[in-house]
Design an enzyme around this catalytic site. Sequence first.
Site, PDB file in Angstrom:
ATOM      1  N   ARG A 155       5.080   0.300  -6.062  1.00 18.97           N
ATOM      2  CA  ARG A 155       5.053  -0.538  -4.856  1.00 18.97           C
ATOM      3  C   ARG A 155       4.117  -1.732  -5.009  1.00 18.97           C
ATOM      4  O   ARG A 155       4.203  -2.674  -4.239  1.00 18.97           O
ATOM      5  CB  ARG A 155       4.601   0.300  -3.644  1.00 18.97           C
ATOM      6  CG  ARG A 155       5.574   1.380  -3.270  1.00 18.97           C
ATOM      7  CD  ARG A 155       4.961   2.329  -2.271  1.00 18.97           C
ATOM      8  NE  ARG A 155       4.839   1.739  -0.951  1.00 18.97           N
ATOM      9  CZ  ARG A 155       5.739   1.850   0.002  1.00 18.97           C
ATOM     10  NH1 ARG A 155       6.844   2.514  -0.225  1.00 18.97           N
ATOM     11  NH2 ARG A 155       5.552   1.308   1.190  1.00 18.97           N
ATOM     12  N   CYS A 174       0.821  -1.205   0.000  1.00 18.14           N
ATOM     13  CA  CYS A 174       0.000   0.000   0.000  1.00 18.14           C
ATOM     14  C   CYS A 174       0.860   1.262   0.000  1.00 18.14           C
ATOM     15  O   CYS A 174       1.931   1.299   0.587  1.00 18.14           O
ATOM     16  CB  CYS A 174      -0.874   0.051   1.248  1.00 18.14           C
ATOM     17  SG  CYS A 174      -1.898  -1.395   1.421  1.00 18.14           S
ATOM     18  N   GLU A 196      18.203 -16.731  -8.253  1.00 14.71           N
ATOM     19  CA  GLU A 196      17.793 -15.362  -8.576  1.00 14.71           C
ATOM     20  C   GLU A 196      17.265 -15.275 -10.019  1.00 14.71           C
ATOM     21  O   GLU A 196      16.257 -14.614 -10.275  1.00 14.71           O
ATOM     22  CB  GLU A 196      18.988 -14.417  -8.341  1.00 14.71           C
ATOM     23  CG  GLU A 196      18.787 -12.972  -8.724  1.00 14.71           C
ATOM     24  CD  GLU A 196      17.637 -12.261  -8.002  1.00 14.71           C
ATOM     25  OE1 GLU A 196      17.059 -12.830  -7.061  1.00 14.71           O
ATOM     26  OE2 GLU A 196      17.298 -11.142  -8.416  1.00 14.71           O
ATOM     27  N   GLU A 226       8.694 -13.846 -11.509  1.00 17.06           N
ATOM     28  CA  GLU A 226       8.073 -12.583 -11.093  1.00 17.06           C
ATOM     29  C   GLU A 226       7.448 -11.815 -12.247  1.00 17.06           C
ATOM     30  O   GLU A 226       6.345 -11.305 -12.115  1.00 17.06           O
ATOM     31  CB  GLU A 226       9.135 -11.660 -10.459  1.00 17.06           C
ATOM     32  CG  GLU A 226       9.537 -12.038  -9.061  1.00 17.06           C
ATOM     33  CD  GLU A 226      10.603 -11.102  -8.506  1.00 17.06           C
ATOM     34  OE1 GLU A 226      10.473 -10.676  -7.359  1.00 17.06           O
ATOM     35  OE2 GLU A 226      11.584 -10.794  -9.221  1.00 17.06           O
ATOM     36  N   LYS A 265      13.503 -14.084 -11.001  1.00 16.48           N
ATOM     37  CA  LYS A 265      13.237 -12.967 -11.927  1.00 16.48           C
ATOM     38  C   LYS A 265      12.236 -13.393 -12.997  1.00 16.48           C
ATOM     39  O   LYS A 265      11.316 -12.666 -13.315  1.00 16.48           O
ATOM     40  CB  LYS A 265      14.514 -12.493 -12.640  1.00 16.48           C
ATOM     41  CG  LYS A 265      15.518 -11.723 -11.846  1.00 16.48           C
ATOM     42  CD  LYS A 265      15.135 -10.304 -11.521  1.00 16.48           C
ATOM     43  CE  LYS A 265      14.344 -10.187 -10.255  1.00 16.48           C
ATOM     44  NZ  LYS A 265      14.937 -10.235  -8.995  1.00 16.48           N
ATOM     45  N   TRP A 311      -2.967  -2.636  -1.630  1.00 11.16           N
ATOM     46  CA  TRP A 311      -2.580  -3.993  -1.998  1.00 11.16           C
ATOM     47  C   TRP A 311      -3.344  -4.895  -1.035  1.00 11.16           C
ATOM     48  O   TRP A 311      -3.102  -4.867   0.170  1.00 11.16           O
ATOM     49  CB  TRP A 311      -1.070  -4.159  -1.824  1.00 11.16           C
ATOM     50  CG  TRP A 311      -0.505  -5.411  -2.371  1.00 11.16           C
ATOM     51  CD1 TRP A 311      -0.143  -5.655  -3.662  1.00 11.16           C
ATOM     52  CD2 TRP A 311      -0.181  -6.604  -1.638  1.00 11.16           C
ATOM     53  NE1 TRP A 311       0.368  -6.919  -3.779  1.00 11.16           N
ATOM     54  CE2 TRP A 311       0.357  -7.525  -2.563  1.00 11.16           C
ATOM     55  CE3 TRP A 311      -0.303  -6.993  -0.304  1.00 11.16           C
ATOM     56  CZ2 TRP A 311       0.778  -8.794  -2.203  1.00 11.16           C
ATOM     57  CZ3 TRP A 311       0.108  -8.252   0.064  1.00 11.16           C
ATOM     58  CH2 TRP A 311       0.639  -9.143  -0.880  1.00 11.16           C
ATOM     59  N   ASN A 322      -1.847   1.780   5.858  1.00  7.77           N
ATOM     60  CA  ASN A 322      -0.938   0.763   5.333  1.00  7.77           C
ATOM     61  C   ASN A 322      -0.537  -0.100   6.519  1.00  7.77           C
ATOM     62  O   ASN A 322      -0.112   0.426   7.535  1.00  7.77           O
ATOM     63  CB  ASN A 322       0.286   1.469   4.718  1.00  7.77           C
ATOM     64  CG  ASN A 322       1.328   0.489   4.216  1.00  7.77           C
ATOM     65  OD1 ASN A 322       1.078  -0.717   4.161  1.00  7.77           O
ATOM     66  ND2 ASN A 322       2.478   1.001   3.843  1.00  7.77           N
ATOM     67  N   GLY A 323      -0.720  -1.420   6.415  1.00  4.35           N
ATOM     68  CA  GLY A 323      -0.367  -2.305   7.529  1.00  4.35           C
ATOM     69  C   GLY A 323      -1.498  -3.266   7.816  1.00  4.35           C
ATOM     70  O   GLY A 323      -2.416  -3.421   6.997  1.00  4.35           O
ATOM     71  N   HIS A 326      18.899 -35.747  -8.289  1.00  6.29           N
ATOM     72  CA  HIS A 326      18.063 -36.253  -7.195  1.00  6.29           C
ATOM     73  C   HIS A 326      16.606 -35.866  -7.371  1.00  6.29           C
ATOM     74  O   HIS A 326      15.889 -35.710  -6.391  1.00  6.29           O
ATOM     75  CB  HIS A 326      18.619 -35.761  -5.856  1.00  6.29           C
ATOM     76  CG  HIS A 326      20.027 -36.185  -5.644  1.00  6.29           C
ATOM     77  ND1 HIS A 326      20.379 -37.475  -5.370  1.00  6.29           N
ATOM     78  CD2 HIS A 326      21.179 -35.480  -5.740  1.00  6.29           C
ATOM     79  CE1 HIS A 326      21.700 -37.557  -5.273  1.00  6.29           C
ATOM     80  NE2 HIS A 326      22.204 -36.356  -5.501  1.00  6.29           N
ATOM     81  N   LYS A 343       6.538  -4.162  -4.216  1.00  9.45           N
ATOM     82  CA  LYS A 343       7.959  -3.850  -4.154  1.00  9.45           C
ATOM     83  C   LYS A 343       8.483  -3.998  -2.734  1.00  9.45           C
ATOM     84  O   LYS A 343       9.579  -4.482  -2.500  1.00  9.45           O
ATOM     85  CB  LYS A 343       8.164  -2.407  -4.641  1.00  9.45           C
ATOM     86  CG  LYS A 343       9.596  -1.917  -4.577  1.00  9.45           C
ATOM     87  CD  LYS A 343      10.428  -2.586  -5.637  1.00  9.45           C
ATOM     88  CE  LYS A 343      11.903  -2.293  -5.519  1.00  9.45           C
ATOM     89  NZ  LYS A 343      12.710  -3.335  -6.165  1.00  9.45           N
TER      90      LYS A 343
HETATM   91  C1  G6P Z   1       9.467  -8.167  -2.292  1.00  8.38           C
HETATM   92  C2  G6P Z   1      10.028  -7.643  -3.596  1.00  8.38           C
HETATM   93  C3  G6P Z   1      11.342  -8.354  -3.911  1.00  8.38           C
HETATM   94  C4  G6P Z   1      12.307  -8.198  -2.744  1.00  8.38           C
HETATM   95  C5  G6P Z   1      11.693  -8.677  -1.428  1.00  8.38           C
HETATM   96  C6  G6P Z   1      12.557  -8.277  -0.246  1.00  8.38           C
HETATM   97  O1  G6P Z   1       9.071  -9.472  -2.447  1.00  8.38           O
HETATM   98  O2  G6P Z   1       9.111  -7.835  -4.644  1.00  8.38           O
HETATM   99  O3  G6P Z   1      11.912  -7.792  -5.076  1.00  8.38           O
HETATM  100  O4  G6P Z   1      13.470  -8.921  -3.006  1.00  8.38           O
HETATM  101  O5  G6P Z   1      10.419  -8.067  -1.236  1.00  8.38           O
HETATM  102  O6  G6P Z   1      12.585  -6.877  -0.170  1.00  8.38           O
HETATM  103  P1  G6P Z   1      13.670  -6.032   0.575  1.00  8.38           P
HETATM  104  O7  G6P Z   1      13.231  -4.610   0.401  1.00  8.38           O
HETATM  105  O8  G6P Z   1      13.641  -6.452   2.005  1.00  8.38           O
HETATM  106  O9  G6P Z   1      14.978  -6.322  -0.056  1.00  8.38           O
END
Ligand code: G6P
Length: 614
Positions: A27, A2, A487, A494, A491, A75, A101-102, A510, A609
Amino acid sequence: MCGIVGYIGMKDAFPILIKGLKRLEYRGYDSAGVALLNSEGELNVYKSKGKVKNLEEYCIGKDVSGTIGIAHTRWATHGEPNDLNAHPHYSQSENIALIHNGIIENYLAIKKMLVREGYTFKSDTDTEVLVQAIEYIKKRYDLTLSEAVQRTLKFVIGAYAIGVIEKNKPDCLVAARKGSPLIVGIGEGEFFLGSDATPIIEYTSNVIYLNDEEVVLLQRNKKPVVKTLKDEDVHHDIIKIKLQLEDIEKGGYPHFMLKEIFEQSKSLAMCMNGRLNTELMEIKLSGITTNIERFRSAKRIIITACGTSWHAALIGKYLFEEFCKIPVDVEVASEFRYRSPVIHSDDILIPISQSGETADTLAAMELAKSHGAFIYGICNVVGSSIARGTDSGTYTHAGPEIGVASTKAFTTQVTVLIMMALQIGRELKTLPEARYKKIVRELANINTKIEECFELSKEIRKISSVFTYARNFMYLGRGYNFPVALEGALKLKEISYIHAEGYPAAEMKHGPIALIDEEMPVVVVSPKLKTYEKIVSNVQEIKARKGKIIAIVTKGDVDIKKMADFCIEIPDTEECLTPLLTVIPLQFLSYYIATVKGRNVDQPRNLAKSVTVE
Ligand code: G6P
């Protein structure tokens, strides 16, 4: 997650709020809304499912006048994303509007009490409960809005950043926070609220950061009045933020993600600036210099993080164990905080977080702190909650990262971990001087090699168009490049919504090997490393089962090149630095596959985000 924007001043609030919401779009959100007080003191609330532009369209022809207002991108946590559940929420009498937000954890208990008192609810949200409770307390004890907010929040369990306005009170914007970020921007007789600095920096670079359990009353041409929930007065120094407007704009790129991929040489340069001395070829992080004795006596390092930052943490384990000979545990923050982890006062906990606001990482840090561990943070956002809660730390200085799929945050986090491990290893004499010098020299030169990797983008774009058919992908790597495989897979998931798995290459036998057939693309991250011969065998195993191989190899590679369907060649470097190069083709690969598939790269579905709730 949010986003919150607020304004009180002499200007029209609506355009400021809408622009602010657009700045916060990155975000992640699924509905948006705005509340304004017009010159007659009437309180108008408008909200809409979907994007901010839907809200703008919905507001056409409506009364959006007023110089005070609050706005929100939601969100969904409690209740599906729809107009009703969107914020701002009215109180029963429609005299108060609130954005939040929260998560209010005890909202059901509060709701029950309010229902007994005759309150009815229109939405499924915990936020509506909060605004109703504020109205109830306000009436019952005959309080001002800020007093009522203060008193109500005493009963609230959970996390919140809120903005509240009231009908017929045109000179009163109240905000409060606990656990969720909130910044107050200070202009000339006017104030701004933001869940981060992006909606504010266009107007002012002077801000105050509220602490947990603080309430602020903002009135035009007066100083902000900050109080704790216990009614103690609080003074905050005004902080100048360095963020520039151009930092948060796309600068000619179609997406923030692509801009940020290409920014990585610049962000690494900022990250190393003043820390890696190229004349003396040595590294000095002030946080490490000051606290070297803590590291000398540390029995163990625990690194905790979420998402991409957790992948950087995994690389940290390889680094600290190799160079510093300190045992390292790497923990997903959400698991760590709910286990009964054994934490000693001579442990060092390193939380890694781009945003510095991730709820689970923050809670994991607090847990370790309560056991007496020394906290050394790695964050990007200056002044964020995690950064402020640590004993010491190193900022990554990547600049603002707007793309939801993290790119430059990852490479700068890895760079900080490399610098830390090198400095500590040297001080502890666990890293031979000649090796230290060799790696530092190579690190000083890494940006030239990163820029060489940028030139691969065209070739990768072509390769990407071949694989848009795929429903699954496998990513394999070993050693320092196993976390890179994870990673790369993350990516792709996502932003393209293709299922992908990252595996340590040898572990493939395995189980995952059963998935390989002529349909399955396998990305093998295999630069020249000490396990190179082993990974050649893994590639043979895939080839024998007709898997499609995309290999990331070191320039001049012979063995893997012979077997791979596509070979992407990166410059040679020290093994521990390879993740800084191998990850770049994987970022491009996911970006181009997603764009060919027409995905919304910067705002992928369901993702946020910065995840400020559990
Ligand atoms: C969310 C974002 C990711 C990020 C993760 C941790 O899931 O979409 O891109 O890696 O949070 O976020 P931070 O701000 O703690 O690195």
